[in-house]
Design an enzyme around this catalytic site. Structure first.
Site, PDB file in Angstrom:
ATOM      1  N   LYS A  83       0.783  -1.019  -0.118  1.00 44.89           N
ATOM      2  CA  LYS A  83       0.082   0.024  -0.132  1.00 44.89           C
ATOM      3  C   LYS A  83       0.858   0.709   0.104  1.00 44.89           C
ATOM      4  O   LYS A  83       1.983   1.337   0.342  1.00 44.89           O
ATOM      5  CB  LYS A  83      -0.801   0.123   1.201  1.00 44.89           C
ATOM      6  CG  LYS A  83      -2.311   1.003   1.179  1.00 44.89           C
ATOM      7  CD  LYS A  83      -3.349   0.482   2.370  1.00 44.89           C
ATOM      8  CE  LYS A  83      -4.512   1.315   2.740  1.00 44.89           C
ATOM      9  NZ  LYS A  83      -5.407   0.434   3.919  1.00 44.89           N
TER      10      LYS A  83
HETATM   11  O1  G3P Z   1      -7.709   1.465   5.820  1.00 53.54           O
HETATM   12  C1  G3P Z   1      -7.588   2.930   5.109  1.00 53.54           C
HETATM   13  C2  G3P Z   1      -8.991   3.270   5.900  1.00 53.54           C
HETATM   14  O2  G3P Z   1     -10.673   2.274   5.544  1.00 53.54           O
HETATM   15  C3  G3P Z   1      -9.445   3.699   7.031  1.00 53.54           C
HETATM   16  O3  G3P Z   1     -10.270   4.280   7.815  1.00 53.54           O
HETATM   17  O4  G3P Z   1     -12.220   4.567   9.466  1.00 53.54           O
HETATM   18  O5  G3P Z   1      -9.763   5.134   9.542  1.00 53.54           O
HETATM   19  O6  G3P Z   1     -11.550   6.863   7.683  1.00 53.54           O
HETATM   20  P1  G3P Z   1     -11.212   5.488   8.408  1.00 53.54           P
END
Ligand code: G3P
Length: 227
Positions: A83
């Site tokens: 990533k």
């Molecule tokens: O892994 C990336 C993403 O899904 C993060 O989500 O909830 O931290 O905005 P969030």
């Protein structure tokens, strides 16, 4: 639509992988930090549990170091997806790693312009963050609609739209209606998707009525094989 789960918690991953509904896993530095464990060990263990793509994020910000980190992560297991952030350096690293045959997930995407760049850089996945856009009063789902539409106009783009920062089952169903390839779901959201009050109520009624019959499908002592 493929379901990845967005966590670095091995217990959660094992539990949800047992449903047979998990096609991959995404992690990020914040999720790894929550585990308090060594990153490389966590990635190795997740890759052994889930055969599909497992995203492991680089933490360098310059291309050369991203490449060194990405190559090291890719050696852990065949299903590691490196990533990288959506920056000029990240996309340079994406291009090189993709040309070496490594799957790359370009993360922190907040615009369709950025998604076009990631596809041109050969990304296997683009991760638009829907919840974080909603949080600032913009429409995360509208971004998914735009990216899916743009990618469909260019069939040579092989990049899959991986909907990230999902906050509810509605994000998942809307993304599915739009034709997004993948959703990465926090474990709680995947569990919420099973639930409906009418399912629970209906099952309780069926079981109560069945009990009144005094019957049993399996005879006494008939074996129940392990799952
Ligand atoms: O892994 C990336 C993403 O899904 C993060 O989500 O909830 O931290 O905005 P969030």
């Amino acid at each position: 639509m493929k379901f990845f789960i967005d966590t670095a918690d091995l217990a959660e991953i094992r539990d949800l992988a047992a449903t047979g509904l998990v096609d991959g896993v995404t992690t990020n530095p914040s999720l790894v930090a929550k585990t308090g464990r060594q990153f490389l060990d966590v990635v190795r263990e997740i890759c052994a549990v889930v055969p599909g793509p497992v995203s492991a994020e680089v933490t360098a910000t310059d291309t050369a170091t991203m490449l060194a980190e990405g190559r090291k992560l890719a050696k852990i297991a065949k299903n590691v997806t490196v990533k990288v952030p959506l920056t000029p350096d990240g996309l340079k690293a994406c291009k090189v790693l993709s040309s070496e045959g490594t799957m790359v997930n370009v993360t922190l995407c907040f615009s369709s312009a950025q998604a076009i760049l990631a596809a041109k850089a050969g990304a296997s996945f683009i991760s638009p963050f829907v919840g974080r856009l909603d949080d600032i009063g913009q429409s995360g789902m509208e971004l998914i609609r735009e990216i899916v539409e743009i990618y469909r106009n260019y069939p040579h783009f092989k990049t899959e739209v991986l909907v990230a920062s999902i906050r509810s089952p509605m994000h998942v169903t809307e993304a599915a209606r739009m034709g997004a390839h993948v959703g990465t779901l926090p474990p709680a959201v995947l569990r919420q998707m099973f639930a409906h009050p009418l399912t629970e109520k209906g099952l309780a009624t069926f079981l109560a009525d069945w009990k009144k019959t005094g019957q049993s499908i399996l005879a006494d002592g008939e074996k129940v094989a392990a799952e």
